[in-house]
Motif scaffolding. Structure first.
Motif, short mmCIF file in Angstrom:
data_model
loop_
_atom_site.label_atom_id
_atom_site.label_comp_id
_atom_site.label_asym_id
_atom_site.label_seq_id
_atom_site.Cartn_x
_atom_site.Cartn_y
_atom_site.Cartn_z
N TYR A 1 0.84 -1.21 0.00
CA TYR A 1 0.00 0.00 0.00
C TYR A 1 0.87 1.26 0.00
O TYR A 1 0.56 2.24 -0.68
N PHE B 1 -2.77 4.78 5.55
CA PHE B 1 -4.23 4.63 5.62
C PHE B 1 -4.92 5.88 5.08
O PHE B 1 -5.84 5.80 4.25
N GLU B 2 -4.48 7.04 5.54
CA GLU B 2 -5.11 8.29 5.14
C GLU B 2 -4.91 8.57 3.65
O GLU B 2 -5.82 9.02 2.95
N TRP C 1 -4.37 6.39 1.19
CA TRP C 1 -5.17 5.47 0.39
C TRP C 1 -6.64 5.91 0.38
O TRP C 1 -7.30 5.86 -0.65
N LYS C 2 -7.12 6.37 1.53
CA LYS C 2 -8.49 6.86 1.63
C LYS C 2 -8.69 8.08 0.73
O LYS C 2 -9.69 8.19 0.01
N THR D 1 -8.39 6.83 -3.11
CA THR D 1 -9.34 5.84 -3.64
C THR D 1 -10.74 5.94 -3.05
O THR D 1 -11.68 5.36 -3.60
N GLY D 2 -10.86 6.63 -1.92
CA GLY D 2 -12.14 6.69 -1.23
C GLY D 2 -12.43 5.46 -0.40
O GLY D 2 -13.52 5.33 0.18
N LEU D 3 -11.48 4.54 -0.30
CA LEU D 3 -11.68 3.28 0.41
C LEU D 3 -10.85 3.22 1.69
O LEU D 3 -9.69 3.64 1.71
N ASP D 4 -11.44 2.67 2.74
CA ASP D 4 -10.70 2.40 3.97
C ASP D 4 -9.86 1.14 3.80
O ASP D 4 -10.17 0.27 2.97
N HIS E 1 -8.92 -2.04 6.04
CA HIS E 1 -9.30 -2.72 7.27
C HIS E 1 -8.14 -3.62 7.72
O HIS E 1 -7.90 -4.69 7.16
N PRO F 1 -7.38 4.71 12.80
CA PRO F 1 -6.15 4.47 12.03
C PRO F 1 -4.95 4.17 12.94
O PRO F 1 -4.69 4.89 13.89
#
Length: 583
Positions: A319, A350-351, A353-354, A357-360, A362, A384
């Motif tokens: 990621y 995490f932030e 990627w969000k 892509t708009g995706l969390d 997990h 996060p």
């Protein structure tokens, strides 16, 4: 009701599942095993994943009760494809079972190493081992001849299966492995001294009766490395991995028969067993596999664009690399759910990627010895950087060295309760080393070897491996929190933090850093100062790295996890020589 008893005669109370059954057996298969995970049903006395899961889904396909995704979908680097339904998967794995017990001469209870890249035959052979009661030992093609020799001799394996790239390594150590009787190669050409799996599979019969296995019988062995000594052999039963991922498969991985699930791990890594085999197939999902001979972020991103992948799993390192390629420009037509594990996920990644892509993402946590221990499941608030909450069937706690439960906010050993009853999905033992198995227990708990903190909301926060913790002037510092602070700076592509010996403080924090190309021309001393100041502002000032070294690469395992132990050993040896300290 008679049909239920025939198909699931081991149910203690089948009436619990009648409502699910009205919607078709497709919902009953995972629902029963989820209930076992939650402790609402007893572990069945007999269990074989090949017959009790794969063959059951074959019947669902026949009855038209399952969606029409393939069970297995493989693509090569040249876009060649292999698609198998559960019916085809079951048929081919029965043929593979006849290869193992016929020309190869293996019997129930024999041990076989399977050292293959991401090719379809890995899945056929693993299912074939289950059908025959053969114990399989996965390994990565990156193993050296010395690695393979050690594993064969330690496990007393009678056979090995490899692809062309590993043939020479095996041939070079065969004379030292007296118990090794059969060498099987997955290849399009013949090799002297080797049986050819593809030729034998083509000629084999598709009729095979699956052996009846007790749930607690040994199914597989994984070699796992610690900070000291040779790799340990972790034993798992048929029910531990076979049933243990039913709950996390649904709630963490978001699996169902309509899911197309891609997990990028190497078959030699335990995450392949978790997410490319047991979890998806117990839920009737499609296992998507890309051959992926080497990791390329653009290949990953383009594959997510091209294929209808709904759930995606890869390591935090991957990621990190993908957000640096700006995933914003890639439009994923089907992707709905992203997960990760294997090493801590930095909040900054995490932030990003969000944002892109708009995706969390997990995150979840587990070990070779366990199934999923903690997870950020669907519908749960994600904090996060957190590992999430305990996953069934585990009672997870933070304990001290005597096994006493620690209050929220206090660091300790991340542990799983094993008394009065040991969870069925925890590993059986370390082979031939009862003292190492016993050393994992403190009071009523199995000690994972990781340090963590639990907050007031029952979320767990990773601090570091117990042997990675840095003790500087009495302050205990986890490397992950320093690495997370560093990666927030645009100069840092990747970092690894370890202890460095110091005559005054005992130990100090040292960071090995891979720089972004845009910062390579910067003055090193000024950049080091800038990074140190950044960490002081991002976390407690005493945690900042007093030493920083810029490097071009970091040592990693085949699974992509950073090997801090190698860096730490190199650092300590080098500094002790410089300071003339005792080793």
């Amino acid at each position: 009701m008679k049909v239920l008893v025939k198909c699931f005669g081991h149910l203690r109370s089948p009436w619990v599942f009648l409502q699910q059954a009205k919607r078709g057996l497709a919902s009953l298969i995972p629902s029963y095993y989820e209930a076992v995970n939650r402790g609402e049903q007893e572990v069945p006395e007999y269990f074989n994943f090949a017959s009790d899961v794969v063959d059951k889904w074959t019947q669902e396909e026949k009855d038209g009760k399952r969606v029409h995704n393939p069970a297995f979908w493989w693509v090569s680097s040249q876009d060649e494809e292999v698609k198998w339904s559960f019916k085809e998967l079951a048929f081919l794995s029965r043929k593979a079972a006849n290869v193992l017990t016929g020309p190869c001469g293996f019997q129930r209870g024999d041990k076989v190493m399977i050292v293959l890249p991401r090719i379809p035959e890995w899945w056929l052979l693993v299912l074939a081992c289950m059908r025959t009661g053969i114990i399989f030992i996965p390994g990565t093609p990156q193993l050296t001849a010395k690695d393979i020799s050690y594993r064969i001799q330690a496990s007393k394996a009678k056979g090995i299966v490899v692809a062309d790239q590993s043939v020479l390594a095996v041939d070079s150590i065969t004379a030292d492995c007296k118990l090794l009787k059969t060498k099987l190669v997955v290849s399009n050409r013949s090799r002297e001294g080797w049986l050819n799996f593809r030729d034998l599979l083509h000629a084999a019969s598709g009729d095979h009766d699956c052996v009846k296995l007790r749930s607690e019988e040994l199914m597989l062995i994984y070699f796992t490395s610690g900070s000291t000594g040779s790799p340990k052999m972790v034993e798992h039963s048929h029910c531990s991995y076979g049933i243990g991922f039913a709950s996390s498969g649904r709630h963490w991985l978001n699996l169902s028969p309509s899911t197309v699930f891609w997990n990028t791990s190497d078959p030699g890594w335990v995450k392949t067993a978790w997410s490319n085999l047991f979890a998806p197939w117990i839920h009737g999902s499609c296992v998507f596999v890309h051959h992926l001979p080497q990791f390329e972020p653009t290949v990953i991103l383009n594959t997510l664009v091209k294929y209808p992948i709904t759930t995606f799993c890869t390591a935090p390192t991957a990621y990190r690399m993908m957000v640096q390629h700006n995933a914003t420009s890639y439009k994923f037509r089907s992707l709905k759910h992203c997960v990760t594990g294997g090493e801590p996920l930095n909040p900054e990644v995490f932030e990003q990627w969000k944002i892109q892509t708009g995706l969390d993402i997990h995150e979840a946590y587990g070990q070779t010895e366990t199934v999923t221990i903690c997870a950020n499941v669907q519908g749960m608030k994600i904090k996060p950087g957190s590992l999430g909450k305990a996953s069934p069937p585990y009672d997870v706690q933070v304990v001290d060295e005597e096994g006493n439960i620690q209050p929220p906010g206090k660091e300790g050993n991340l542990a799983i309760r094993i008394k009065p009853k040991r969870p069925f999905c925890l590993f059986l033992r370390y082979s031939d080393t009862p003292e190492k198995t016993a050393a994992t227990e403190r009071g009523d708990f199995y000690i994972t070897g990781d340090r963590a903190v639990k907050d007031e909301d029952d979320y767990f926060w990773f601090v570091g491996r117990a042997d990675d913790i840095i003790n500087s002037s009495g302050y205990r510092i986890g490397p992950f929190e320093v690495e997370s602070a560093l990666i927030e700076h645009p100069a840092v592509v990747e970092s690894a933090v370890v202890s460095s010996p110091d005559p005054i403080r005992g130990e100090v924090v040292k960071a090995f850093i891979i720089l972004s190309p845009a910062f390579l021309s910067r003055n090193p001393e000024a950049l080091i100062q800038e990074l140190q100041d950044h960490v002081k502002k991002s976390t407690a000032p005493y945690k900042y790295p007093r030493k920083i070294e810029f490097v071009q690469e970091l040592p990693k395992t085949a699974a992509g996890k950073i090997q801090r132990s190698i860096l730490r050993k190199q650092e300590w040896n080098q500094v002790k020589r410089q300071l003339d300290l005792p080793k």
